[in-house]
Scaffold this motif. Sequence first.
Motif, PDB file in Angstrom:
ATOM      1  N   GLN A  30       9.639  41.777 -21.391  1.00 52.98           N
ATOM      2  CA  GLN A  30      10.430  41.683 -20.582  1.00 52.98           C
ATOM      3  C   GLN A  30      11.672  40.844 -21.373  1.00 52.98           C
ATOM      4  O   GLN A  30      11.390  40.130 -22.248  1.00 52.98           O
ATOM      5  CB  GLN A  30       9.849  40.632 -19.340  1.00 52.98           C
ATOM      6  CG  GLN A  30       9.268  39.563 -20.041  1.00 52.98           C
ATOM      7  CD  GLN A  30       8.758  38.373 -18.887  1.00 52.98           C
ATOM      8  OE1 GLN A  30       9.573  38.294 -17.871  1.00 52.98           O
ATOM      9  NE2 GLN A  30       7.871  37.706 -19.463  1.00 52.98           N
ATOM     10  N   PRO A  31      12.794  40.944 -20.655  1.00 59.92           N
ATOM     11  CA  PRO A  31      13.990  40.068 -21.471  1.00 59.92           C
ATOM     12  C   PRO A  31      13.626  38.392 -20.983  1.00 59.92           C
ATOM     13  O   PRO A  31      13.183  38.054 -19.826  1.00 59.92           O
ATOM     14  CB  PRO A  31      15.184  40.524 -20.610  1.00 59.92           C
ATOM     15  CG  PRO A  31      14.963  41.604 -19.603  1.00 59.92           C
ATOM     16  CD  PRO A  31      13.311  41.546 -19.572  1.00 59.92           C
ATOM     17  N   TYR A  32      13.849  37.777 -22.112  1.00 57.87           N
ATOM     18  CA  TYR A  32      13.648  36.294 -21.786  1.00 57.87           C
ATOM     19  C   TYR A  32      14.902  35.335 -21.568  1.00 57.87           C
ATOM     20  O   TYR A  32      14.773  34.309 -21.414  1.00 57.87           O
ATOM     21  CB  TYR A  32      12.765  35.515 -23.051  1.00 57.87           C
ATOM     22  CG  TYR A  32      11.456  35.785 -23.035  1.00 57.87           C
ATOM     23  CD1 TYR A  32      10.449  35.005 -22.419  1.00 57.87           C
ATOM     24  CD2 TYR A  32      10.780  37.002 -23.728  1.00 57.87           C
ATOM     25  CE1 TYR A  32       9.235  35.419 -22.072  1.00 57.87           C
ATOM     26  CE2 TYR A  32       9.484  37.594 -23.498  1.00 57.87           C
ATOM     27  CZ  TYR A  32       8.618  36.523 -22.853  1.00 57.87           C
ATOM     28  OH  TYR A  32       7.283  36.872 -22.790  1.00 57.87           O
ATOM     29  N   LYS A  33      15.981  36.058 -21.580  1.00 58.63           N
ATOM     30  CA  LYS A  33      17.123  35.255 -21.198  1.00 58.63           C
ATOM     31  C   LYS A  33      17.082  34.746 -19.848  1.00 58.63           C
ATOM     32  O   LYS A  33      16.580  35.559 -18.876  1.00 58.63           O
ATOM     33  CB  LYS A  33      18.486  36.151 -21.588  1.00 58.63           C
ATOM     34  CG  LYS A  33      18.525  37.307 -20.570  1.00 58.63           C
ATOM     35  CD  LYS A  33      19.776  37.981 -20.762  1.00 58.63           C
ATOM     36  CE  LYS A  33      19.657  39.322 -19.944  1.00 58.63           C
ATOM     37  NZ  LYS A  33      20.428  40.432 -20.418  1.00 58.63           N
ATOM     38  N   GLY A  34      17.481  33.565 -19.440  1.00 57.41           N
ATOM     39  CA  GLY A  34      17.165  32.867 -18.169  1.00 57.41           C
ATOM     40  C   GLY A  34      15.874  32.272 -18.025  1.00 57.41           C
ATOM     41  O   GLY A  34      15.682  31.454 -17.242  1.00 57.41           O
ATOM     42  N   LYS A  35      15.004  32.698 -18.699  1.00 57.36           N
ATOM     43  CA  LYS A  35      13.419  32.225 -18.599  1.00 57.36           C
ATOM     44  C   LYS A  35      13.365  31.161 -19.765  1.00 57.36           C
ATOM     45  O   LYS A  35      12.901  29.838 -19.530  1.00 57.36           O
ATOM     46  CB  LYS A  35      12.455  33.296 -19.052  1.00 57.36           C
ATOM     47  CG  LYS A  35      12.591  34.252 -17.568  1.00 57.36           C
ATOM     48  CD  LYS A  35      11.323  35.012 -17.796  1.00 57.36           C
ATOM     49  CE  LYS A  35      11.316  35.945 -16.673  1.00 57.36           C
ATOM     50  NZ  LYS A  35      12.333  37.108 -16.553  1.00 57.36           N
ATOM     51  N   LEU A  36      14.079  31.351 -21.054  1.00 54.43           N
ATOM     52  CA  LEU A  36      13.910  30.514 -21.919  1.00 54.43           C
ATOM     53  C   LEU A  36      15.455  30.157 -22.553  1.00 54.43           C
ATOM     54  O   LEU A  36      16.231  31.084 -22.305  1.00 54.43           O
ATOM     55  CB  LEU A  36      13.178  31.170 -23.403  1.00 54.43           C
ATOM     56  CG  LEU A  36      11.653  31.255 -22.938  1.00 54.43           C
ATOM     57  CD1 LEU A  36      11.120  31.851 -24.291  1.00 54.43           C
ATOM     58  CD2 LEU A  36      11.003  29.994 -22.640  1.00 54.43           C
ATOM     59  N   THR A  37      15.831  28.971 -22.897  1.00 57.30           N
ATOM     60  CA  THR A  37      16.993  28.748 -23.492  1.00 57.30           C
ATOM     61  C   THR A  37      17.220  29.640 -24.905  1.00 57.30           C
ATOM     62  O   THR A  37      16.147  29.994 -25.604  1.00 57.30           O
ATOM     63  CB  THR A  37      17.235  27.399 -23.613  1.00 57.30           C
ATOM     64  OG1 THR A  37      16.484  26.931 -24.834  1.00 57.30           O
ATOM     65  CG2 THR A  37      17.052  26.506 -22.523  1.00 57.30           C
ATOM     66  N   ASP A  38      18.290  29.782 -25.159  1.00 53.85           N
ATOM     67  CA  ASP A  38      18.627  30.251 -26.544  1.00 53.85           C
ATOM     68  C   ASP A  38      18.050  29.450 -27.747  1.00 53.85           C
ATOM     69  O   ASP A  38      17.394  30.250 -28.556  1.00 53.85           O
ATOM     70  CB  ASP A  38      20.106  30.421 -26.922  1.00 53.85           C
ATOM     71  CG  ASP A  38      20.765  31.370 -26.040  1.00 53.85           C
ATOM     72  OD1 ASP A  38      20.019  32.215 -25.228  1.00 53.85           O
ATOM     73  OD2 ASP A  38      22.262  31.607 -26.122  1.00 53.85           O
ATOM     74  N   ALA A  39      18.034  28.231 -27.430  1.00 55.36           N
ATOM     75  CA  ALA A  39      17.269  27.551 -28.494  1.00 55.36           C
ATOM     76  C   ALA A  39      15.672  27.658 -28.707  1.00 55.36           C
ATOM     77  O   ALA A  39      15.236  27.755 -29.595  1.00 55.36           O
ATOM     78  CB  ALA A  39      17.688  25.928 -28.171  1.00 55.36           C
ATOM     79  N   GLN A  40      15.184  27.953 -27.455  1.00 57.98           N
ATOM     80  CA  GLN A  40      13.611  28.136 -27.251  1.00 57.98           C
ATOM     81  C   GLN A  40      13.242  29.448 -27.891  1.00 57.98           C
ATOM     82  O   GLN A  40      12.460  29.433 -28.487  1.00 57.98           O
ATOM     83  CB  GLN A  40      13.317  27.756 -25.877  1.00 57.98           C
ATOM     84  CG  GLN A  40      13.255  26.477 -25.280  1.00 57.98           C
ATOM     85  CD  GLN A  40      12.917  26.490 -23.787  1.00 57.98           C
ATOM     86  OE1 GLN A  40      13.474  27.268 -23.063  1.00 57.98           O
ATOM     87  NE2 GLN A  40      12.139  25.614 -23.514  1.00 57.98           N
ATOM     88  N   ILE A  41      14.151  30.537 -27.672  1.00 56.11           N
ATOM     89  CA  ILE A  41      14.044  31.965 -28.118  1.00 56.11           C
ATOM     90  C   ILE A  41      14.051  31.759 -29.568  1.00 56.11           C
ATOM     91  O   ILE A  41      13.280  32.376 -30.439  1.00 56.11           O
ATOM     92  CB  ILE A  41      14.980  32.877 -27.422  1.00 56.11           C
ATOM     93  CG1 ILE A  41      14.849  33.120 -25.959  1.00 56.11           C
ATOM     94  CG2 ILE A  41      14.885  34.151 -28.277  1.00 56.11           C
ATOM     95  CD1 ILE A  41      15.800  33.707 -25.431  1.00 56.11           C
ATOM     96  N   LYS A  42      14.938  30.987 -30.235  1.00 58.99           N
ATOM     97  CA  LYS A  42      15.224  31.027 -31.612  1.00 58.99           C
ATOM     98  C   LYS A  42      13.965  30.260 -32.254  1.00 58.99           C
ATOM     99  O   LYS A  42      13.332  30.598 -33.346  1.00 58.99           O
ATOM    100  CB  LYS A  42      16.620  30.440 -31.986  1.00 58.99           C
ATOM    101  CG  LYS A  42      16.883  30.179 -33.391  1.00 58.99           C
ATOM    102  CD  LYS A  42      18.233  29.606 -33.799  1.00 58.99           C
ATOM    103  CE  LYS A  42      18.475  29.465 -35.071  1.00 58.99           C
ATOM    104  NZ  LYS A  42      17.732  29.177 -36.024  1.00 58.99           N
ATOM    105  N   ASP A  43      13.655  29.238 -31.630  1.00 59.70           N
ATOM    106  CA  ASP A  43      12.260  28.228 -32.021  1.00 59.70           C
ATOM    107  C   ASP A  43      11.227  29.451 -32.170  1.00 59.70           C
ATOM    108  O   ASP A  43      10.320  29.341 -32.985  1.00 59.70           O
ATOM    109  CB  ASP A  43      11.940  27.306 -31.089  1.00 59.70           C
ATOM    110  CG  ASP A  43      13.197  26.047 -31.590  1.00 59.70           C
ATOM    111  OD1 ASP A  43      13.738  26.185 -32.569  1.00 59.70           O
ATOM    112  OD2 ASP A  43      13.005  24.992 -30.726  1.00 59.70           O
ATOM    113  N   ALA A  44      10.984  30.137 -31.098  1.00 60.78           N
ATOM    114  CA  ALA A  44       9.768  30.995 -30.895  1.00 60.78           C
ATOM    115  C   ALA A  44       9.822  32.053 -32.029  1.00 60.78           C
ATOM    116  O   ALA A  44       8.938  32.507 -32.787  1.00 60.78           O
ATOM    117  CB  ALA A  44       9.593  31.691 -29.483  1.00 60.78           C
TER     118      ALA A  44
END
Length: 107
Positions: free
Chosen positions: A84-98
């Motif tokens: 699934q797309p994670y935009k809106g669920k995680l912040t850009d910073a969280q996506i980058k960290d993951a």
Amino acid sequence: MTKRMQIRVALAAVLAMAGTSGFAQSTGEALYKAKCQMCHGATGMADTGAAKAMKVKPINDPSVKDLSEAKMIEAVREGMGKMQPYKGKLTDAQIKDAVTHFRTFLK
Ligand code: HEC
């Protein structure tokens, strides 16, 4: 102290605690374990049941390991295949960290 003031003070304390502890655990590793590991595996090898069911590729698959960090972030943001797309669920910073944590399995 009036009752109303007491409530306000208590509320402020709760909010202050939420503010400091809420994201303290959101390091890439904690995020990965909570949100990604069930499909990508503890070491990115896609060795979980969900991974097999969804045909997730292991991180050492050429089509995965050759992706740039930016492309991986885009895949997570916009979604890819059954992910699934994670935009809106995680912040850009969280996506980058993951994704940064995911990429540590490449070495
Ligand atoms: C419900 C299962 C599931 C979850 C949860 C999930 N993914 Fe995925 N992911 C997939 C699938 C399926 C693909 C596309 C198939 C493939 O090529 O591996 C994919 C693709 C990717 C890709 C592109 C490279 C690749 O493997 O093709 C990256 C990077 C990625 N995921 C990272 C993440 C991160 C980071 C998280 C946590 C925020 C996450 N995924 C959570 C199932 C999942």
